[in-house]
Scaffold this active site. Structure first.
Site, mmCIF file in Angstrom:
data_model
loop_
_atom_site.group_PDB
_atom_site.id
_atom_site.type_symbol
_atom_site.label_atom_id
_atom_site.label_comp_id
_atom_site.label_asym_id
_atom_site.label_seq_id
_atom_site.Cartn_x
_atom_site.Cartn_y
_atom_site.Cartn_z
ATOM 1 N N LYS A 181 67.339 70.622 9.989
ATOM 2 C CA LYS A 181 67.900 70.299 8.863
ATOM 3 C C LYS A 181 67.696 71.085 7.586
ATOM 4 O O LYS A 181 66.488 71.333 7.387
ATOM 5 C CB LYS A 181 67.705 68.847 8.573
ATOM 6 C CG LYS A 181 68.243 68.230 7.199
ATOM 7 C CD LYS A 181 67.866 66.940 6.966
ATOM 8 C CE LYS A 181 68.092 66.419 5.675
ATOM 9 N NZ LYS A 181 67.537 64.808 5.368
ATOM 10 N N GLU A 226 56.151 73.262 14.166
ATOM 11 C CA GLU A 226 56.343 71.704 14.021
ATOM 12 C C GLU A 226 56.987 71.179 15.316
ATOM 13 O O GLU A 226 56.655 69.962 15.729
ATOM 14 C CB GLU A 226 57.434 71.797 13.037
ATOM 15 C CG GLU A 226 57.079 72.010 11.456
ATOM 16 C CD GLU A 226 56.058 70.876 10.748
ATOM 17 O OE1 GLU A 226 55.896 69.844 11.276
ATOM 18 O OE2 GLU A 226 55.789 71.260 9.722
ATOM 19 N N LYS A 263 62.550 70.281 8.871
ATOM 20 C CA LYS A 263 63.423 69.829 7.601
ATOM 21 C C LYS A 263 62.909 70.880 6.360
ATOM 22 O O LYS A 263 61.721 70.809 5.952
ATOM 23 C CB LYS A 263 63.181 68.419 7.263
ATOM 24 C CG LYS A 263 64.028 67.899 5.822
ATOM 25 C CD LYS A 263 63.690 66.471 5.856
ATOM 26 C CE LYS A 263 64.553 66.169 4.513
ATOM 27 N NZ LYS A 263 64.448 64.620 4.371
ATOM 28 N N TYR A 300 78.871 64.033 7.984
ATOM 29 C CA TYR A 300 79.663 63.233 7.315
ATOM 30 C C TYR A 300 81.124 63.302 7.835
ATOM 31 O O TYR A 300 81.838 62.387 7.458
ATOM 32 C CB TYR A 300 79.564 63.397 5.647
ATOM 33 C CG TYR A 300 78.210 63.191 5.198
ATOM 34 C CD1 TYR A 300 77.588 61.920 4.962
ATOM 35 C CD2 TYR A 300 77.027 64.268 5.168
ATOM 36 C CE1 TYR A 300 76.080 61.828 4.922
ATOM 37 C CE2 TYR A 300 75.824 63.976 4.706
ATOM 38 C CZ TYR A 300 75.379 62.699 4.683
ATOM 39 O OH TYR A 300 74.401 62.769 4.345
HETATM 40 C C1 PBG Z 1 65.244 61.860 2.426
HETATM 41 C C2 PBG Z 1 66.294 62.247 2.952
HETATM 42 C C3 PBG Z 1 67.100 63.252 2.357
HETATM 43 C C4 PBG Z 1 68.036 63.547 3.232
HETATM 44 C C5 PBG Z 1 67.879 62.626 4.157
HETATM 45 N N1 PBG Z 1 66.755 61.853 4.329
HETATM 46 C C6 PBG Z 1 67.058 63.992 1.182
HETATM 47 C C7 PBG Z 1 65.991 64.661 0.651
HETATM 48 O O1 PBG Z 1 65.144 64.996 1.661
HETATM 49 O O2 PBG Z 1 65.554 64.813 -0.382
HETATM 50 C C8 PBG Z 1 69.217 64.447 3.005
HETATM 51 C C9 PBG Z 1 70.576 64.245 3.530
HETATM 52 C C10 PBG Z 1 71.414 65.125 3.180
HETATM 53 O O3 PBG Z 1 71.723 65.670 2.062
HETATM 54 O O4 PBG Z 1 72.766 64.836 3.611
HETATM 55 N N2 PBG Z 1 63.855 61.482 3.087
#
Ligand code: PBG
Length: 293
Positions: free
Chosen positions: A221, A206, A168, A286
């Site tokens: 992500k 990771e 992430k 989405y």
């Molecule tokens: C937070 C989390 C985030 C998203 C999913 N879980 C935002 C962040 O890490 O600040 C982002 C998802 C998206 O932007 O659609 N734990």
């Protein structure tokens, strides 16, 4: 597909999200209608993101393991109505933390890894007790997959699986999501726990860690700007790979489509096909309902 859904408790209305046209922040009731329409087009997995009232946010983020909190209540209502629905839950402190970070914040501003992991375990257990099928830790603390697996198994939840947000990145594409949930960090940024966008090799470290710790599925992500990472991760593991087409990716495509600058149907499907081509087995998007339809 796994369909991400926002839910809040205050007020009686669902609220449109300005920076994500077509997406709503749901009430517990309007969420049921949305899930019903998603199921009707074959989307049978959802992931829940709560907006917690400001008054219930604390430095210790204790609301995250409240058994009568918004998320456990919603999980129970979904599983009661549709036992076969796959309910995925987010594990991280940011919606519950008055600091807006995924972990606990020390007075000097550092995010405390090990202290956070203990809380994440309590959060995961609360969600599993409520009926969650898949626990998805998005916090990026080190060692949390092994700790959550132990906590779940110790409480008899051996059937609950873990979808790890493995690679992430510290991405600006999360902006609309943070607006939707009012969950942006109040100070600093998330770069001490989320990954550097310039670093692809770290994703492979990771992967090795999360696999050894017992993750059932690994996530990359964001998705579209990180197709190379999806491919590398695909080649580094035999586990199923998920990719999250995040809020900012959605906003870009929607905004251009609304202007008439891009053909929405074609670019949305092309973006999803590209993520699949890169190696994703599962896509969080989405657009899930729209694309499935
Ligand atoms: C937070 C989390 C985030 C998203 C999913 N879980 C935002 C962040 O890490 O600040 C982002 C998802 C998206 O932007 O659609 N734990």
């Amino acid at each position: 597909f796994i369909y991400p859904l926002f839910v809040h408790e205050e007020g009686s209305e669902a609220i449109p999200i300005a920076s994500m046209p077509g997406c709503m922040r749901h009430t517990a009731e309007s969420l049921l209608a949305e899930v019903e329409s998603a199921l009707a087009v074959g989307v049978s997995s959802v992931v829940l993101f709560p907006k917690v009232p400001e008054a219930r946010k604390t430095q210790g983020a204790e609301e995250c393991f409240h058994p009568e909190g918004l998320v456990p209540v919603v999980i129970r209502s979904l599983k009661e109505r549709w036992p076969e629905l796959c309910v995925v839950t987010d594990v991280a402190l940011d919606p519950y933390s008055s600091d807006g970070h995924d972990g606990l914040v020390a007075p000097d501003g550092r995010v405390l890894n090990d202290e956070t992991v203990a809380l994440l375990c309590k959060q995961a257990l609360t969600q599993a007790e409520a009926g969650a099928d898949v626990i998805a830790p998005s916090d990026m603390m080190d060692g949390r997959i092994a700790a959550i697996r132990d906590a779940l198994d110790g409480a008899g939840h051996t059937e609950v699986s873990i979808l790890s947000y493995c690679a992430k990145y510290a991405s600006a594409f999360y902006g609309p999501f943070r607006d939707a949930l009012d969950s942006a960090p109040r100070g600093g940024d998330k770069k001490t726990y989320q990954m550097d966008p310039a670093n692809a090799r770290e994703a492979l470290r990771e992967v090795a860690l999360d696999e050894a710790e017992g993750a059932d599925m690994l996530m990359v992500k964001p998705a579209g700007p990180y197709l190379d990472v999806i491919r590398r991760v695909r080649e580094a593991t035999t586990l199923p790979i998920a990719a999250y087409q995040v809020s900012g990716e959605y906003a870009c495509l929607k905004a251009a489509a609304q202007q008439g600058w891009l053909d929405e149907r074609k670019v949305v499907l092309e973006s999803l096909i590209s993520i699949r081509r890169a190696g994703a087995d599962v896509i969080l998007s989405y657009f899930a309902k729209q694309a499935a339809g």
